[in-house]
Design an enzyme around this catalytic site. Structure first.
Site, PDB file in Angstrom:
ATOM      1  CG  HIS A  44      50.868 107.141  14.590  1.00  0.00           C
ATOM      2  ND1 HIS A  44      50.787 108.050  15.621  1.00  0.00           N
ATOM      3  CD2 HIS A  44      52.016 106.440  14.801  1.00  0.00           C
ATOM      4  CE1 HIS A  44      51.840 107.918  16.422  1.00  0.00           C
ATOM      5  NE2 HIS A  44      52.591 106.944  15.943  1.00  0.00           N
ATOM      6  NE  ARG A  69      53.041 102.124  14.141  1.00  0.00           N
ATOM      7  CZ  ARG A  69      53.896 103.020  13.628  1.00  0.00           C
ATOM      8  NH1 ARG A  69      55.192 102.940  13.924  1.00  0.00           N
ATOM      9  NH2 ARG A  69      53.475 103.956  12.806  1.00  0.00           N
ATOM     10  CG  ASP A  83      40.655  86.727  19.471  1.00  0.00           C
ATOM     11  OD1 ASP A  83      41.605  85.929  19.612  1.00  0.00           O
ATOM     12  OD2 ASP A  83      39.729  86.845  20.301  1.00  0.00           O
ATOM     13  CD  GLU A 148      57.384 104.302  19.749  1.00  0.00           C
ATOM     14  OE1 GLU A 148      57.296 105.032  18.747  1.00  0.00           O
ATOM     15  OE2 GLU A 148      56.483 103.512  20.104  1.00  0.00           O
ATOM     16  CG  ASP A 174      57.603 108.226  18.363  1.00  0.00           C
ATOM     17  OD1 ASP A 174      56.883 108.817  19.174  1.00  0.00           O
ATOM     18  OD2 ASP A 174      57.162 107.724  17.316  1.00  0.00           O
TER      19      ASP A 174
END
Length: 250
Positions: A44, A69, A83, A148, A174
């Protein structure tokens, strides 16, 4: 040192926060606190690969565990975050056991899984042998499934059974929107969160969540939750500024 993966498995109460600003300096500052971990919100907030890289570097330099996230369950997103050296990934919108298994596979090395590169930060820029890095990664990489969606609640037992999922993370806002509710305290939303906690207890899977009210932590700890990602750097800025103005003008 005990890893975040081990602390999660032990159901230690862990408190972290979301980082919404793609700035290594923000991460560096928050890494000076006693927060158990940070979570870069690349779902987000405007984190690209370079921003994730810089922020993960800042966290690692301070010895702070950092989750990402990611924007989606795309294996390329998972590969990029890991990575860069992130401790683990939070996978949004996991709706089924198949999606959970795919996320685990994309986070782990092996046939059909995460591609190997010894030149990454995660692998010590070629200073760690393949054998050592494979063992290190398997022992420390954290994979968290974000729950969610109503479909995920319906399939929560199957998702919670998936080996390799280190925790279930409730996306309360959500769920509120998905159920057509206007309050995060809607009975349908609360029942869904309780279902996730109960499934976590049944299947030995830690449960985490965001809470708008810090005072609710004991309530959900009693129901089995142990990972709390609370607030964000944006919230700290707004709260600090608001507190300053209130104090100065009183």
């Amino acid at each position: 040192m005990t890893s975040l993966k081990q602390r999660l498995a032990a159901r230690e109460t862990l408190v972290g926060t979301f980082v919404k600003t793609p700035s290594p300096i923000i991460v560096e500052v928050l890494s000076l606190t006693e927060l158990d971990c940070l979570c870069l919100d690349a779902e987000h907030a405007p984190f690209d690969r370079a921003a994730i890289d810089g922020c993960v570097m800042a966290a690692r330099a301070s010895g702070k565990d950092v989750l990402v996230r990611i924007a989606s369950a795309d294996p390329a997103q998972i590969l990029g975050a890991l990575d860069c050296g992130a401790t683990g990934v939070v996978i949004p919108h996991v709706r089924s056991a198949d999606e959970a298994r795919a996320a685990v596979r994309a986070s782990q090395y092996g046939h059909g899984g995460r591609g190997y590169a010894g030149s990454s930060r995660a692998a010590g820029y070629t200073t760690r042998s393949i054998t050592d890095h494979l063992a290190w990664s398997a022992a420390r990489t954290v994979v968290i499934a974000q729950i969610e969606d109503p479909e995920a609640i319906d399939a929560i037992d199957a998702i919670a059974k998936v080996e390799g999922i280190d925790a279930l993370f409730v996306g309360r806002v959500d769920l509120t929107v998905a159920y057509g509710a206007t309050s995060q305290d809607d009975p349908r939303v609360v029942a869904a969160i309780e279902a996730v906690c109960a499934a976590g207890l049944r299947h030995g899977r830690p449960v985490g969540m965001f809470l708008a009210r810090v005072a609710d932590v004991p309530l959900w700890t009693a129901k089995g939750a142990s990972l709390f990602l609370l607030g964000s750097d944006h919230g700290f800025l707004l709260g600090g500024a608001g507190g300053l103005i209130a104090a100065a003008k009183t």
